[in-house]
Design a protein around this motif. Sequence first.
Motif, mmCIF file in Angstrom:
data_model
loop_
_atom_site.group_PDB
_atom_site.id
_atom_site.type_symbol
_atom_site.label_atom_id
_atom_site.label_comp_id
_atom_site.label_asym_id
_atom_site.label_seq_id
_atom_site.Cartn_x
_atom_site.Cartn_y
_atom_site.Cartn_z
ATOM 1 N N PHE A 1 0.737 -1.156 0.055
ATOM 2 C CA PHE A 1 -0.116 -0.027 -0.150
ATOM 3 C C PHE A 1 0.852 1.310 0.150
ATOM 4 N N PRO A 2 0.647 1.928 -0.933
ATOM 5 C CA PRO A 2 1.587 3.346 -1.129
ATOM 6 C C PRO A 2 1.076 4.303 -0.146
ATOM 7 N N ALA A 3 1.170 4.213 1.054
ATOM 8 C CA ALA A 3 0.677 5.111 2.065
ATOM 9 C C ALA A 3 1.473 6.617 2.013
ATOM 10 N N VAL A 4 2.627 6.409 1.673
ATOM 11 C CA VAL A 4 3.295 7.946 1.405
ATOM 12 C C VAL A 4 2.721 8.703 0.438
ATOM 13 N N ILE A 5 2.403 7.973 -0.782
ATOM 14 C CA ILE A 5 1.820 8.479 -2.041
ATOM 15 C C ILE A 5 0.254 9.211 -1.587
ATOM 16 N N ALA A 6 -0.236 8.401 -0.855
ATOM 17 C CA ALA A 6 -1.567 8.563 -0.472
ATOM 18 C C ALA A 6 -1.739 9.446 0.407
ATOM 19 N N TYR A 7 -0.803 9.770 1.275
ATOM 20 C CA TYR A 7 -0.790 11.110 2.148
ATOM 21 C C TYR A 7 -0.560 12.050 1.370
ATOM 22 N N LEU A 8 0.333 11.937 0.403
ATOM 23 C CA LEU A 8 0.605 13.333 -0.470
ATOM 24 C C LEU A 8 -0.730 13.682 -1.204
ATOM 25 N N VAL A 9 -1.343 12.605 -1.795
ATOM 26 C CA VAL A 9 -2.554 12.932 -2.617
ATOM 27 C C VAL A 9 -3.722 13.682 -1.586
ATOM 28 N N GLY A 10 -3.756 13.182 -0.176
ATOM 29 C CA GLY A 10 -4.549 13.663 0.503
ATOM 30 C C GLY A 10 -4.448 15.089 0.931
ATOM 31 N N TRP A 11 -3.085 15.211 1.165
ATOM 32 C CA TRP A 11 -2.707 16.634 1.443
ATOM 33 C C TRP A 11 -3.249 17.572 0.400
ATOM 34 N N ILE A 12 -3.025 16.998 -0.969
ATOM 35 C CA ILE A 12 -3.315 17.938 -2.170
ATOM 36 C C ILE A 12 -4.995 18.010 -2.135
ATOM 37 N N ILE A 13 -5.655 16.806 -1.981
ATOM 38 C CA ILE A 13 -7.050 17.099 -2.455
ATOM 39 C C ILE A 13 -8.055 17.255 -1.209
ATOM 40 N N ILE A 14 -7.778 17.152 -0.103
ATOM 41 C CA ILE A 14 -8.344 17.443 1.093
ATOM 42 C C ILE A 14 -8.321 18.903 1.427
ATOM 43 N N PRO A 15 -9.233 19.420 1.275
ATOM 44 C CA PRO A 15 -9.400 20.811 1.793
ATOM 45 C C PRO A 15 -9.076 21.064 3.596
ATOM 46 N N LEU A 16 -8.233 22.132 3.626
ATOM 47 C CA LEU A 16 -7.965 22.413 5.098
ATOM 48 C C LEU A 16 -9.073 22.890 5.950
ATOM 49 N N ALA A 17 -9.381 22.359 7.038
ATOM 50 C CA ALA A 17 -10.422 22.920 7.931
ATOM 51 C C ALA A 17 -9.850 24.371 8.229
ATOM 52 N N PRO A 18 -10.855 25.162 8.562
ATOM 53 C CA PRO A 18 -10.495 26.514 8.858
ATOM 54 C C PRO A 18 -10.021 26.493 10.233
ATOM 55 N N PRO A 19 -9.171 27.365 10.728
ATOM 56 C CA PRO A 19 -8.487 27.348 12.050
ATOM 57 C C PRO A 19 -9.447 27.788 13.159
ATOM 58 N N PRO A 20 -9.106 27.212 14.159
ATOM 59 C CA PRO A 20 -10.332 27.249 15.205
ATOM 60 C C PRO A 20 -10.507 28.842 15.684
ATOM 61 N N VAL A 21 -11.976 29.271 16.000
ATOM 62 C CA VAL A 21 -11.963 30.565 16.405
ATOM 63 C C VAL A 21 -11.308 30.730 17.520
ATOM 64 N N ALA A 22 -10.690 31.818 17.807
ATOM 65 C CA ALA A 22 -9.801 32.315 18.899
ATOM 66 C C ALA A 22 -10.708 32.317 20.087
ATOM 67 N N ALA A 23 -10.575 31.965 21.328
ATOM 68 C CA ALA A 23 -11.096 31.873 22.571
ATOM 69 C C ALA A 23 -11.209 33.377 23.077
ATOM 70 N N PRO A 24 -12.611 33.785 23.472
ATOM 71 C CA PRO A 24 -12.820 35.313 23.720
ATOM 72 C C PRO A 24 -11.819 35.665 24.760
ATOM 73 N N PRO A 25 -11.405 36.838 24.500
ATOM 74 C CA PRO A 25 -10.117 37.312 25.569
ATOM 75 C C PRO A 25 -10.571 37.335 27.002
ATOM 76 N N GLN A 26 -9.888 36.855 27.851
ATOM 77 C CA GLN A 26 -10.223 36.814 28.943
ATOM 78 C C GLN A 26 -10.102 38.336 29.682
ATOM 79 N N PRO A 27 -11.085 38.768 30.583
ATOM 80 C CA PRO A 27 -11.104 40.180 31.127
ATOM 81 C C PRO A 27 -9.940 40.415 31.698
ATOM 82 N N ALA A 28 -9.318 41.458 31.435
ATOM 83 C CA ALA A 28 -8.034 41.832 32.242
ATOM 84 C C ALA A 28 -8.210 41.986 33.595
ATOM 85 N N HIS A 29 -7.314 41.384 34.391
ATOM 86 C CA HIS A 29 -7.316 41.446 35.673
ATOM 87 C C HIS A 29 -7.170 42.833 36.559
ATOM 88 N N THR A 30 -8.143 43.292 36.714
ATOM 89 C CA THR A 30 -7.941 44.649 37.350
ATOM 90 C C THR A 30 -8.458 44.681 38.662
#
Length: 116
Positions: free
Chosen positions: A78-107
């Motif tokens: 099984f050519p897994a290395v080639i399959a990985y490279l093909v997957g890298w090319i054809i599978i779209p990347l998920a969007p990065p996670p939404v940043a956590a809401p900023p913690q309120p500044a410690h005042t």
Amino acid sequence: MNCPNCRRDIADYSNFCYFCGTRQNVAPAGCAQVQKRLLRSAVDSKIAGVCGGIAEYFGVDSTIVRLLWIVAAICPPFPAVIAYLVGWIIIPLAPPPVAAPPQPAHTEAPNSAQTA
Ligand SMILES: [Zn+2]
């Protein structure tokens, strides 16, 4: 959409919560069912997120997918290395996670106890 477990905001078509790992199978209001998409994982990746994305798609541990992929790469039929490279090319990347809401500044509140 919001994760039902930790209540943080994540992308609408996420299979898992970026923060607590809870599987997201709840359809948002107005949608009959969220279509499952195979995406390269933006958060669970060692090289390009192919194994992480496959693990998210099938709901399994990404380490198991990586182990199977490495075993397949070692075994000649099984050519897994080639399959990985093909997957890298054809599978779209998920969007990065939404940043956590900023913690309120410690005042200091005006009436807080002062430490000496
Ligand atoms: Zn969560």
